[in-house]
Each structure stands twice: as structure tokens, then as C-alpha cells.
Design an enzyme around this catalytic site. Sequence first.
Site, short mmCIF file in Angstrom:
data_model
loop_
_atom_site.label_atom_id
_atom_site.label_comp_id
_atom_site.label_asym_id
_atom_site.label_seq_id
_atom_site.Cartn_x
_atom_site.Cartn_y
_atom_site.Cartn_z
CB CYS A 137 -2.48 -4.08 -0.80
SG CYS A 137 -4.26 -3.99 -1.02
CD GLN A 164 -7.55 -1.24 -5.10
OE1 GLN A 164 -7.77 -0.05 -4.97
NE2 GLN A 164 -7.68 -2.08 -4.09
NE ARG A 269 -11.75 -5.90 -5.62
CZ ARG A 269 -10.93 -5.65 -4.61
NH1 ARG A 269 -9.62 -5.71 -4.78
NH2 ARG A 269 -11.40 -5.31 -3.43
CG HIS A 276 -3.82 -3.95 -5.85
ND1 HIS A 276 -4.61 -5.03 -6.11
CD2 HIS A 276 -4.21 -3.51 -4.62
CE1 HIS A 276 -5.44 -5.24 -5.10
NE2 HIS A 276 -5.21 -4.34 -4.19
#
Length: 371
Positions: A137, A164, A269, A276
Site C-alpha cells: 500500500c 501508516q 504506525r 497512510h
Amino acid sequence: MLKSVGLVGWRGMVGSVLIQRMKEENDFLNFHPYFFSTSQFGSNGPLINNILYKNLKNAYDIDFLKEMDIILTCQGGNYTKDVYFKLRSIGWNGYWIDAASTLRIHNDAIIILDPVNNEFIINSINNGIKTFVGGNCTVSLMLMSLAGLFQNELIEWISVSTYQSASGAGAQYIKELLKQMGKLYNVVSDSLYNDSFSILDILNQVTNSIHSKNFPIDYFSVPLASSLIPWIDSKMEHGQTREEWKGEFETNKILQSRNPILIDSLCVRISSLRCHSQAFTIKLKKNLSIQNIEEIIKNHNIWVNVIPNTKQDTLLKLTPSAVTNTLNIPIGRIKKLSIGNKYISAFTVGDQLLWGAAEPLRRMLNLLINL
Ligand code: HSE
């Protein structure tokens, strides 16, 4: 005759987004869908265009699967490992479209992102390639935003810092993040509206909560709400994580670069739910004006939008909350860096479940249906 398309993993998070997009675009009118399940075969499938797809097929039934012209799976890497090689070994020659990363490193599998590598995809089909895999992604979202610069061979290297979303880790992680957020709110909900509590009291309540034994961390292992996690996926060589390694490998595979472009990242993260974001430091091969750079970026595809480098535009258009659940790929904060006139920064946001996962698969399916 309409092609037979087997759909596996359509009930999971990426699969559900895929089905939703296919319904929106009326894709189901163009092929004959067969819905498979790894666990609930025999039961009812989805309702699409007022047709209830009854009697889900067994996703491990090789004899049934081999009758499909195309199989599209969002079931995950273990399913791919189990079923893909069995089907190929018995001579099944249909098209396999996969969301999982398992096959991306195989030479006879193409990583698909058609706004960026349509020509390569078409050539591959003409050369008999039958296996097409959605990209990571982060990679797909970076390429959707920067493809103009890549295709004009203007990039010498990129250093990426990612931000993300929980969705990239999976549905259970989103739920856990929301549970964490709820827990934090609950612990301070009274104090927030009572002036006798100082801000330090409130912060201490939060800190005690995130360190308490019953803070929900079954999936992330650590708190993400009010924090971040600067590690995604497993460890690779040279201190990289696998997510960071994919940036260079997959980008160059998608672009079929003759001279691989150097890309390295630090992947983090954060507590976004499904978008994202990425901050790029880019060394260009030439000294181009910002206006020129912006033109090149925005002329590449209809989804990328250059956001003026102002506070107001950035706050309104360049955040996960502005982008979530859309196909829009904004890129902003484009400016020269003080380290030299070939160095620029840029910031992009993209929906991890749409362009980051489901949309390239849907478009690949349509491409094959229309052959
Ligand atoms: N690996 C990505 C992430 C998602 O963890 O965010 C899928 O490409």
C-alpha cells in the site's frame, strides 16, 4: 461469453472495500462471479444487483477453482501459498489476481498499478503472464503521487518517512486502536469538564491508563493511541524492516527501472484509521522550478492533486480525515530544501484500502475482463 471469475476473501476488510467499489462501478455486469469461502461454503454469499449469490463454493476445491477463467483473492498469503501452486501444478492457466504479498517477488508475477505501469501490464499479458499482484500500500500510494517525477526519470533518490494507518495492519488492529482511544477518553471524561483538575492531573490519568495491565494491546503489543510505533513488519538485513525494504524493491519492479532508483524509508504506525501519509525528501536529477515540478506531478493522472503550500490548503486538503474513503491522492508541502536546489520535500496522503489495496485489483480485473 462472460468470463468466470472466482472471488476469494471478499468478506475481509480489503475484500469488502473491493466488492463495494465493484458495485459502485457496476463491474458485476461484465462477468460471471463465483463466490468462494474458506470456512462457510454452502451458505449464502452477497446480494448484488438484487441477485443473492447462494451456495458459497469451497475455496480449497481445486476441481471447482480450475474451471475459473480468473481468480481474484484477498484471502491472504497463507491461502495463496496453499492454493496457487497446486492450481498451477495441475496446469491451470487462468489469471490469478492477488492482494497478498506472497507472489510479488516471483519473476513471473507482475505488481499491478495500472495508472503507473499500464503499458508493462499489457505487454506482460501479451507475453503470456498470468499472475498479477497488488503492490504494498505504501508503495502504491507513493507512486500514485510521484509518478510524474518517476516517469520523467527526474528522481535520483528518495528518503521517506511514513505515517501508516491501523488498517494496514488489519481489521482487528483498527478495532484495538479504537478500544484504546475509548479507554483513554473514559479515564479522563470527568476531569476534562471539571476545572479543578489541572492538565497535569489529566495527563497523569492518561499515562497511568496506557501503562495499566488492562490497556488493550493484544494486537499492537503496545499502546498506539497517544503514541506511535516506529516499526512495521519483520526485521530485514541492514536494520531495515520489511515494509522499508519493499519501498525500493517493489517501486523498481513496478517501474521496470533499468537503473534502480534508490529509495529508503522509516516506516511508522500512527493512529490514523485508514489513510497512510508519507513525507518525502527527494533528490532530483535536475534543478527544476517548483511550478515545473507541480505541473509534472499533476499532469500524470486524474487522481493526484497538488495542494498549494499554504496552511489553509494543507489543513483542509492534506490530512487523513480529508482523504479517508476517497480515491483522491493529494500531494503538498512541495518546497525546495535548504540543503541544495535539487532537493525538495513533499507530503502525500492516500486511502490505504482504496488505492493502497482494492482499486488496483478491481482495475486489473476489468482489464482482463475486457481483453
Ligand atoms: N504493510 C502495510 C502496513 C499494509 O502494514 O501498513 C499493506 O501493504
